[in-house]
Design an enzyme around this catalytic site. Structure first.
Site, PDB file in Angstrom:
ATOM      1  N   ASP A   1       0.849  -1.195   0.000  1.00 30.70           N
ATOM      2  CA  ASP A   1       0.000   0.000   0.000  1.00 30.70           C
ATOM      3  C   ASP A   1       0.880   1.239   0.000  1.00 30.70           C
ATOM      4  OD1 ASP A   1      -1.748   2.090   0.402  1.00 30.70           O
ATOM      5  OD2 ASP A   1      -2.911   1.079   1.950  1.00 30.70           O
TER       6      ASP A   1
ATOM      7  N   GLY B   1      -4.530   1.649   8.298  1.00 29.22           N
ATOM      8  CA  GLY B   1      -5.469   0.935   9.163  1.00 29.22           C
ATOM      9  C   GLY B   1      -5.159  -0.551   9.233  1.00 29.22           C
TER      10      GLY B   1
ATOM     11  N   ILE C   1      -0.588   9.434   8.412  1.00 28.64           N
ATOM     12  CA  ILE C   1      -1.227   8.509   9.345  1.00 28.64           C
ATOM     13  C   ILE C   1      -0.777   7.078   9.053  1.00 28.64           C
ATOM     14  CG2 ILE C   1      -3.227  10.013   9.652  1.00 28.64           C
ATOM     15  CD1 ILE C   1      -4.804   8.104   7.829  1.00 28.64           C
TER      16      ILE C   1
ATOM     17  N   HIS D   1       0.289   7.976   3.813  1.00 29.35           N
ATOM     18  CA  HIS D   1       1.024   7.357   4.910  1.00 29.35           C
ATOM     19  C   HIS D   1       2.513   7.713   4.917  1.00 29.35           C
ATOM     20  CE1 HIS D   1      -2.663   5.147   5.419  1.00 29.35           C
ATOM     21  NE2 HIS D   1      -2.569   4.658   4.207  1.00 29.35           N
TER      22      HIS D   1
END
Length: 284
Positions: free
Chosen positions: A187, A210, A207, A192
């Protein structure tokens, strides 16, 4: 209308051959924070090729997670990616995942639900090798602004009463560079890693993925309650309730039951802000 639910569900499944090796598994585990302390025998089962056990959540990155990405371009699906949120994830394993292998991955839109202000796509990815089924992944994708089309509302979450004192509580630090390492498993969303991109998305800094929090939590449950025996895990589901920033600490609370563990995850430094909710691990 951007989402044609009937067309999306009726579309032919997409198939692709995927493969992985021990290096892929080791990189994934390191991205979850495995290997600290580096010589701990309990950690070596995640990092040393001669002892390698595979966390079931590895299924979310096998093949670089192409099943979910492809699902958003299925017939009947035409959405603005800026309106897309990863709302929940379920992994069911049919037998232990080998440390290296090849499989045929089949992906489809399993359901489209109408939540009023949003639509929810259930993107299902199943993998099987020569010995039979390996895993089934369901990613619940919220698409804001695409509800209200008169479809089924779909099942509700677990919403378990977790008011009682948990049986176990552990804390897991998120390294400052953890998102940079985890993204090497597939990903590469700049949200990120790129501070400027993160600010444009409404965050003051990048961030954590998840699914990284998802994997970290499953590892914590396996290590705390199952003696690190990841082959005992049968299924794992969660709802993503909030974000995590690299450098924070996860507080992971566990309530044990007969063959299952209910879990809640919060961010310690942000006054216990919810991170994962409606979380259930089923095990033998």
């Amino acid at each position: 209308m951007p989402i044609d639910a009937a067309k999306a569900v009726a579309a032919e499944p997409r198939t692709a051959e995927i493969s992985w090796d021990r290096k892929d598994v080791q990189l994934y585990h390191l991205g979850l924070g495995a290997g600290a302390p580096a010589t701990d025998p309990a950690e070596l089962r995640y990092t040393l090729e001669s002892r390698l056990h595979v966390l079931p959540s590895f299924a979310t990155v096998a093949g670089a997670g192409a099943g979910v990405v492809g699902g958003l371009s299925s017939p009947g699906i035409d959405v603005d990616l800026a309106a897309v949120l990863h709302g929940g994830q379920t992994v069911r394993v049919h037998r232990p995942i080998p440390a290296e292998g090849r499989a045929v991955q089949t992906s489809k839109v399993a359901a489209v639900y109408d939540k009023g202000k949003a639509a929810v796509l259930v993107l299902r990815t199943e993998a099987a090798d020569d010995e039979g089924p390996l895993w089934t992944n369901d990613a619940e994708i919220f698409v804001r602004g695409e509800g209200g089309f008169g479809g089924e509302r779909g099942p509700s979450g677990l919403h378990a009463d977790l008011a009682a004192v948990p049986n176990h509580t552990v804390e897991r630090p998120v390294r400052e560079n953890q998102a940079l390492l985890y993204r090497l498993s597939g990903d590469r969303n700049p949200l990120h890693a790129d501070p400027e991109f993160a600010r444009k998305a409404g965050f003051d800094r990048p961030i954590l993925h998840g699914l990284c929090t998802y994997g970290m939590t499953l590892k914590a449950v396996a290590d705390t309650l199952l003696g690190g025996e990841v082959a005992r895990i049968r299924s794992y589901r969660t709802r993503f309730a909030g974000v995590v920033f690299p450098g924070e600490t996860l507080r992971i609370r566990m309530w044990t039951g007969d063959g299952h563990v209910r879990v809640a995850v919060t961010a310690v430094e942000r006054d216990e802000a919810p991170v994962l909710a409606d979380t259930l691990v089923e095990h033998s």
